[in-house]
Write a protein that holds these residues in place. Structure first.
Motif, mmCIF file in Angstrom:
data_model
loop_
_atom_site.group_PDB
_atom_site.id
_atom_site.type_symbol
_atom_site.label_atom_id
_atom_site.label_comp_id
_atom_site.label_asym_id
_atom_site.label_seq_id
_atom_site.Cartn_x
_atom_site.Cartn_y
_atom_site.Cartn_z
ATOM 1 N N UNK A 94 -6.617 12.264 -4.605
ATOM 2 C CA UNK A 94 -5.768 11.228 -4.017
ATOM 3 C C UNK A 94 -4.415 11.187 -4.698
ATOM 4 N N UNK A 95 -3.453 10.721 -3.940
ATOM 5 C CA UNK A 95 -2.118 10.419 -4.458
ATOM 6 C C UNK A 95 -1.806 8.998 -4.024
ATOM 7 N N UNK A 96 -1.526 8.145 -4.969
ATOM 8 C CA UNK A 96 -1.163 6.755 -4.688
ATOM 9 C C UNK A 96 0.233 6.509 -5.232
ATOM 10 N N UNK A 97 1.023 5.790 -4.456
ATOM 11 C CA UNK A 97 2.377 5.436 -4.856
ATOM 12 C C UNK A 97 2.508 3.924 -4.831
ATOM 13 N N UNK A 98 3.079 3.376 -5.890
ATOM 14 C CA UNK A 98 3.264 1.930 -6.018
ATOM 15 C C UNK A 98 4.736 1.630 -6.263
ATOM 16 N N UNK A 99 5.245 0.620 -5.559
ATOM 17 C CA UNK A 99 6.599 0.118 -5.819
ATOM 18 C C UNK A 99 6.477 -1.190 -6.581
ATOM 19 N N UNK A 100 7.293 -1.338 -7.598
ATOM 20 C CA UNK A 100 7.282 -2.520 -8.458
ATOM 21 C C UNK A 100 8.525 -3.361 -8.227
ATOM 22 N N UNK A 101 8.374 -4.681 -8.411
ATOM 23 C CA UNK A 101 9.526 -5.577 -8.322
ATOM 24 C C UNK A 101 10.233 -5.648 -9.681
ATOM 25 N N UNK A 102 11.257 -6.469 -9.767
ATOM 26 C CA UNK A 102 12.051 -6.591 -10.997
ATOM 27 C C UNK A 102 11.246 -7.155 -12.168
ATOM 28 N N UNK A 103 10.114 -7.814 -11.871
ATOM 29 C CA UNK A 103 9.264 -8.375 -12.922
ATOM 30 C C UNK A 103 8.150 -7.427 -13.356
ATOM 31 N N UNK A 104 8.158 -6.203 -12.841
ATOM 32 C CA UNK A 104 7.131 -5.244 -13.204
ATOM 33 C C UNK A 104 5.812 -5.464 -12.477
ATOM 34 N N UNK A 105 5.853 -6.120 -11.310
ATOM 35 C CA UNK A 105 4.654 -6.385 -10.510
ATOM 36 C C UNK A 105 4.635 -5.471 -9.285
ATOM 37 N N UNK A 106 3.460 -5.063 -8.863
ATOM 38 C CA UNK A 106 3.294 -4.205 -7.700
ATOM 39 C C UNK A 106 3.550 -5.002 -6.427
ATOM 40 N N UNK A 107 4.387 -4.443 -5.543
ATOM 41 C CA UNK A 107 4.699 -5.127 -4.282
ATOM 42 C C UNK A 107 4.504 -4.241 -3.053
ATOM 43 N N UNK A 108 4.229 -2.939 -3.269
ATOM 44 C CA UNK A 108 4.040 -2.050 -2.124
ATOM 45 C C UNK A 108 3.189 -0.859 -2.542
ATOM 46 N N UNK A 109 2.394 -0.353 -1.582
ATOM 47 C CA UNK A 109 1.461 0.748 -1.870
ATOM 48 C C UNK A 109 1.371 1.727 -0.699
ATOM 49 N N UNK A 110 1.399 3.011 -1.018
ATOM 50 C CA UNK A 110 1.143 4.106 -0.073
ATOM 51 C C UNK A 110 0.081 4.994 -0.703
ATOM 52 N N UNK A 111 -0.724 5.684 0.119
ATOM 53 C CA UNK A 111 -1.668 6.639 -0.445
ATOM 54 C C UNK A 111 -1.986 7.754 0.529
ATOM 55 N N UNK A 112 -2.515 8.816 -0.030
ATOM 56 C CA UNK A 112 -2.981 9.952 0.742
ATOM 57 C C UNK A 112 -4.240 10.458 0.055
ATOM 58 N N UNK A 113 -5.259 10.783 0.854
ATOM 59 C CA UNK A 113 -6.560 11.166 0.306
ATOM 60 C C UNK A 113 -7.056 12.396 1.051
ATOM 61 N N UNK A 114 -7.599 13.362 0.319
ATOM 62 C CA UNK A 114 -8.130 14.564 0.944
ATOM 63 C C UNK A 114 -9.446 14.946 0.282
ATOM 64 N N UNK A 115 -10.440 15.204 1.096
ATOM 65 C CA UNK A 115 -11.709 15.670 0.543
ATOM 66 C C UNK A 115 -11.512 17.096 0.024
ATOM 67 N N UNK A 116 -12.075 17.361 -1.134
ATOM 68 C CA UNK A 116 -11.962 18.685 -1.724
ATOM 69 C C UNK A 116 -12.946 19.616 -1.012
ATOM 70 N N UNK A 117 -12.448 20.711 -0.443
ATOM 71 C CA UNK A 117 -13.329 21.603 0.310
ATOM 72 C C UNK A 117 -14.253 22.415 -0.604
ATOM 73 N N UNK A 118 -15.309 22.928 -0.008
ATOM 74 C CA UNK A 118 -16.283 23.749 -0.748
ATOM 75 C C UNK A 118 -15.659 25.051 -1.243
#
Length: 127
Positions: A94-118
């Protein structure tokens, strides 16, 4: 921004780990700002849908695990690269991206997930 890049990376990891391991309400209380914009199509906007989703995941999949492979911070963004193992040995990168506000708090999230193939066309891991 008041928080350092090191602090927001640590906060992103702590937030994700706490929510993933079954305490999303506390994760929100400690690490989320006044708003929470969600881009994952399986989770509603705002904090309550996030809490509900992770409570359900903890209940339905108590034996899942996560490994934080790397984290990168730039400006007000943090990217987390993880390896997740779910029941029946399903493994995901997985790849997760977080945006933080000026106070260092999370305010936005994006992600992408892929099953690992055999099998793979190369000998490199996905993480």
């Amino acid at each position: 921004m008041g928080a350092t890049l090191k602090q927001i990376k640590e906060n992103a990891i702590a937030f994700y780990k706490m929510a993933y391991n079954g305490n999303p309400k506390k994760a929100v209380e400690l690490y989320v700002g006044a708003e929470y914009i969600q881009h994952n199509p399986l989770v509603g906007d705002g904090t309550q849908p996030f809490v509900d989703y992770f409570n359900r995941m903890a209940s339905e999949y108590p034996d899942k695990s996560i490994e934080f492979v790397r984290s990168v911070a730039e400006g007000n963004l943090v990217a987390l690269h993880t390896r997740q193992i779910w029941p029946d040995s399903e493994e995901y990168v997985t790849m997760d991206f977080f945006r933080f506000d000026a106070n260092g708090k999370i305010v936005e999230h994006w992600d992408s997930m892929q099953q690992i193939p055999e099998t793979s066309a190369n000998n490199n891991t996905m993480y």
